[in-house]
Scaffold this motif. Structure first.
Motif, PDB file in Angstrom:
ATOM      1  N   SER A 263     -10.224   5.284   3.251  1.00  0.00           N
ATOM      2  CA  SER A 263     -11.159   4.295   2.824  1.00  0.00           C
ATOM      3  C   SER A 263     -10.512   3.602   1.810  1.00  0.00           C
ATOM      4  N   SER A 264      -9.366   3.830   1.369  1.00  0.00           N
ATOM      5  CA  SER A 264      -8.432   3.261   0.271  1.00  0.00           C
ATOM      6  C   SER A 264      -7.316   2.414   1.141  1.00  0.00           C
TER       7      SER A 264
ATOM      8  N   THR B 146       3.247   2.904  -1.861  1.00  0.00           N
ATOM      9  CA  THR B 146       3.296   4.005  -2.899  1.00  0.00           C
ATOM     10  C   THR B 146       1.989   4.621  -3.392  1.00  0.00           C
ATOM     11  N   SER B 147       0.926   3.727  -3.409  1.00  0.00           N
ATOM     12  CA  SER B 147      -0.559   4.496  -3.652  1.00  0.00           C
ATOM     13  C   SER B 147      -0.839   5.357  -2.584  1.00  0.00           C
TER      14      SER B 147
ATOM     15  N   MET C  71       0.812  -1.305  -0.101  1.00  0.00           N
ATOM     16  CA  MET C  71       0.129  -0.018   0.088  1.00  0.00           C
ATOM     17  C   MET C  71       0.658   1.249   0.026  1.00  0.00           C
TER      18      MET C  71
ATOM     19  N   ASP D  72     -10.909  11.205   3.791  1.00  0.00           N
ATOM     20  CA  ASP D  72     -11.584  10.311   3.608  1.00  0.00           C
ATOM     21  C   ASP D  72     -11.203   9.268   2.674  1.00  0.00           C
ATOM     22  N   ASP D  73     -10.717   9.605   1.564  1.00  0.00           N
ATOM     23  CA  ASP D  73     -10.555   8.840   0.435  1.00  0.00           C
ATOM     24  C   ASP D  73      -9.126   8.022   0.767  1.00  0.00           C
TER      25      ASP D  73
ATOM     26  N   ASN E 249       0.930   8.622  -2.534  1.00  0.00           N
ATOM     27  CA  ASN E 249       0.461   9.292  -3.515  1.00  0.00           C
ATOM     28  C   ASN E 249      -0.492  10.205  -3.212  1.00  0.00           C
ATOM     29  N   LYS E 250      -1.635   9.397  -2.543  1.00  0.00           N
ATOM     30  CA  LYS E 250      -2.795   9.961  -2.276  1.00  0.00           C
ATOM     31  C   LYS E 250      -2.796  11.116  -1.219  1.00  0.00           C
TER      32      LYS E 250
END
Lengths: 312, 533
Positions: free
Chosen positions: B515-516, B481-482, B479, B511-512, B485-486
């Motif tokens: 929740s991701s 890298t993603s 998780m 929130d994003d 980046n977020k």
């Protein structure tokens, strides 16, 4: 009976004896395709399995949910759905605006009568094709940045408001498509120009005798002559509707526009390569390929139904 | 056909059993020396420096090779791996079974991934068995670093942690000469810092003359969490519990710490007031635009690596500014951001650095451990770090070691040969006082007072990361890298948002993030913490 079989065999032997060198030449590229294009396909299996790079794909245990764990995971991931949407949107825009561009450009180039000017222009429009997207993104930043970019500095000097070419999602999509056309339109004219040269010049003469002006000649002679080429290229680009380039969106993107610039290849890079979830990225890749294949077949049969040759 | 295959297979089996019999032979060690010569391969970072030597074959590798052969009867071969793509290359080597016997990487997730697949040697039983023969390794790293990654349940240990000897992170820098010109004191509070930025902006003509419109009071980058950490984390309450530092500690920029949002709000306000470099969001990692603005002298303040303006000798930001604006000009480290308890708290990492591991293909784990011991011996690592007196360093009157730039075979490809001293990061001469003085001498053409201040402030009132050994957190796998980046994306977007939309942008971004996968990580960490502590 016996004789004819003997004869046929002799003919085959003669044929081989005469052309074996050509087959030898062919062997290398065929071997290349088999080794580097077909063997790796065994790893498609890992899209349905628990990944382990240290093992062969057939030794791996199946993933959960009858092997569809990774597909389910991808489709439950909001980022993937956004990436899917962005990929389709950007590719459709590319198709809509980017596909006709080289045709138009080829028609214009073809109408140039002064040969040397034509040749120079052609060379100049080919050039951007040889730049990598990394270089182009660097150029784009220097030219289009909101405050420090050359274009916006000029706009501000003449009293206009700067345009957020790269900062707002809407404008960014425009810049993305425009830069794509700028880079590739020239190069893609090559195939059309080649097709134009194969059009029988007598047709133009006949049309001229019938009183057709230049536009009429383009419309009634050049374009119909190009139609088979256009159809083939269109079918092939429809096959890529879900495919996504990596370097173009990756290089041009920035933190303000990720909502529209994150495409499937970037998703694969972030989750699959960087996150080392190779099965997940494999599943996504397989999904892309299958949809692409459907589009290809669909477009081909559609073309055939309307009397074109298609690609097979 | 079938028969030849069977014969071949049989032959292969015979050969391999014969070979494994040879390997399985008990390690004959007398006084730390093998009776028969062993061979190991060791990963070495390749920085491809211009004018540098071959990383796998030079003066310093010869020192190691000769020493290992002399002390342990082990033959060492170095395998170069490109520094900036080390994880990718290591992945390839591991997947192909070609990885060196001793591997080193900054990425623990890489090791963990391969360990899960059975590709990494468990060091725990080896270390237990050979502890007595590895005194130098233990003296340098201690149980803390050696057992840092031990699994609390299974007791497995996939990698040992090198020591981050000089544990510095970032500093807040301001233009000292601008403060003087404007008759300002060094800022000691957020309000004073803000007033200083406003004063920079309003006095652009005085400070930059004809270039006044290029004035950038405060520069930052898309890596908001890193480049504004001192400012933002000053909003984190002082009573943050150890439990929270772990549970909310997945993000190494501290973004999940409580009250982080209020720090970002300050940046949002500054951006809208024209105090922050307008174009920062569009430039990617590694872009030199901001560096060029710093070097040109248009920037008043920024936060960056603790010694950032002083790095790179002739081409340092400091040297460039001094050339353009005279010897008074330069950035100095300051401490402007106290927290709710009035303390200038800095959140520093735990004292761990690179991770050293042995892939499962390593057939000489004991010889490899001897290598780590050899490299950790003070005498050896000191030589590797400072080289020969009179050639690569000189000893000053106060005892400080001053590094000398050399060309040719004795050149160091990395600062203090960090790539060879894989168990330590940071100059250690064996004497703490000499260490501080020596670090300050390590910067060519920069007055020592700048470095000494930066060195002190960067870790003053520091709160160091602790080790919470709770084993693998499943939700974290893959998780990084993603989620990073977020984080960068929504922090950047909330800074440039109009002031009245700040809350909306920040909250939806958060929130994003949660929740991701962010929330799942917090929950799992919470459960794991409560289970073991």
């Amino acid at each position: 009976m016996q004789d004819s079989r003997q004869l046929r065999r002799n003919a085959n032997m003669n044929y081989l004896r005469r052309y074996w060198t050509l087959y030898l030449l062919l062997a290398l590229p065929v071997a290349f395709i088999i080794i580097f294009r077909y063997f790796p396909m065994a790893y498609i299996l890992s899209a349905f399995k628990v990944n382990n790079i240290l093992k062969a794909p057939w030794e791996l245990p199946w993933a959960k949910n009858h092997g569809f764990e990774w597909f389910i995971k991808a489709f439950q991931n909001r980022d993937f759905l956004f990436a899917l949407r962005n990929t389709v949107t950007l590719n459709l825009l590319d198709l809509l605006l980017g596909f006709p561009a080289p045709i138009l450009l080829a028609l214009l180039l073809n109408e140039l009568t002064f040969k040397r000017f034509k040749r120079v222009t052609q060379t100049i429009v080919y050039l951007p094709h040889f730049l990598s997207w990394i270089i182009i993104s660097g150029l784009a930043l220097r030219l289009l940045a909101f405050n420090d970019g050359l274009v916006n500095i000029v706009l501000q000097r003449i009293g206009l408001d700067p345009i957020p070419f790269l900062n707002s999602p809407g404008h960014w999509v425009g810049s993305y498509v425009f830069l794509g056309i700028w880079k590739e339109a020239g190069w893609n004219t090559i195939i059309y120009l080649a097709a134009i040269t194969s059009i029988n010049p007598e047709l133009y003469e006949a049309a001229a005798v019938d009183g057709a002006n230049r536009l009429r000649r383009i419309w009634h002679v050049t374009l119909p002559g190009l139609r088979p080429t256009i159809i083939v290229l269109l079918i092939m680009s429809l096959g890529r509707i879900l495919g996504s380039e990596f370097d173009r969106p990756f290089a041009l993107s920035n933190r303000l526009v990720t909502s529209v610039s994150n495409v499937i290849s970037i998703f694969v890079y972030e989750y699959g390569i960087k996150g080392m979830q190779f099965s997940l990225s494999n599943a996504v890749g397989l999904f892309q390929s299958v949809i692409g294949l459907f589009f290809l077949i669909g477009a081909n049969s559609l073309a055939k139904r309307y009397g074109e040759r298609g690609i097979w | 056909m079938k028969r030849t295959l069977t014969v071949l297979l049989l032959l292969a089996m015979l050969l391999s059993t014969g070979l494994s019999a040879v390997f399985a032979e008990d390690a004959e060690i007398v006084d730390g020396k093998f009776t028969t010569t062993r061979k190991i391969t060791v990963e070495i970072y390749d920085r491809a420096n211009e004018g540098g030597t071959k990383p796998e074959d030079n003066f310093y590798t010869d020192f190691i090779k000769e020493g290992m052969l002399r002390d342990h009867n082990v033959e060492v071969t170095f395998v170069p791996v490109p520094r900036w793509t080390e994880v990718d290359v290591l992945n390839n080597l591991l997947a192909a079974g070609d990885a060196p016997d001793i591997c080193v990487t900054y990425s623990y997730p890489t090791i963990q991934t391969y360990a899960e697949m059975g590709g990494v040697t468990d060091l725990a039983p080896l270390l237990e068995q050979y502890k007595d023969q590895l005194p130098n390794l233990w003296e340098l790293l201690g149980d803390d670093n050696i057992y840092w990654n031990r699994d609390p349940e299974k007791g497995t240990l996939w990698a040992i942690e090198a020591l981050l000897f000089v544990n510095k992170r970032i500093n807040t820098f301001v233009r000292e000469d601008w403060l003087k010109k404007l008759n300002l004191e060094e800022p000691r509070t957020l309000e004073e810092f803000e007033a200083m930025l406003i004063s920079f902006r309003n006095n652009a003509e005085l400070l930059l003359g004809a270039d006044a419109e290029k004035m950038i009071p405060y520069a930052t980058s898309f890596d908001v969490g890193w480049r504004n950490d001192h400012l933002i984390t000053s909003f984190v309450p002082e009573d943050l519990s150890d439990r929270d530092t772990y549970v909310r500690g997945f993000d190494d920029r501290h973004m999940l710490y409580p009250n982080y949002k209020e720090g970002v709000r300050v940046l949002n306000k500054w951006y809208n007031d024209g105090l922050i470099w307008k174009d920062f969001p569009v430039y990617p990692a590694g872009d030199s635009t901001e560096d060029n603005l710093l070097k040109a002298g248009y920037v008043g303040a920024f936060i960056h690596n603790w010694d950032y303006p002083y790095r790179n000798g002739e081409d340092s930001i400091h040297a460039n500014i001094q050339r353009a604006y005279g010897p008074e000009a330069g950035f100095i480290a300051v401490e402007p951001f106290p927290n709710d308890a009035g303390i200038y708290r800095k959140f520093l990492a735990a004292p761990i650095d690179r991770k050293v591991f042995f892939p499962a293909t390593n057939t000489e784990p004991v010889a490899s451990l001897f290598y780590l011991d050899f490299i950790s011996k003070l005498e050896n690592r000191r030589f590797l770090q400072i080289g020969e007196e009179g050639v690569t360093h000189e000893v000053l009157e106060n005892g400080a070691i001053k590094t000398l730039a050399v060309q040719g075979e004795k050149i160091m490809n990395s600062l203090n040969n960090i790539d060879y001293t894989i168990t330590i990061n940071g100059l250690d001469t064996g004497n703490p006082d000499v260490n501080v003085l020596s670090v300050a001498q390590g910067y060519d053409k920069v007055d020592a007072r700048y470095i000494e201040k930066a060195y002190e402030l960067s870790s003053k009132d520091a709160r160091y990361g602790k080790n919470f050994s709770v084993g693998l957190i499943e939700a974290e796998v893959g998780m990084n890298t993603s989620l990073n980046n977020k984080r960068d994306t929504f922090l950047t977007q909330s800074i440039v948002a109009p002031v009245d939309q700040f809350d909306a942008v920040y909250d939806s971004g958060m929130d994003d993030y949660l929740s991701s996968g962010g929330q799942a990580i917090i929950d799992e960490r919470e459960a794991a913490y409560d289970k073991y502590y």
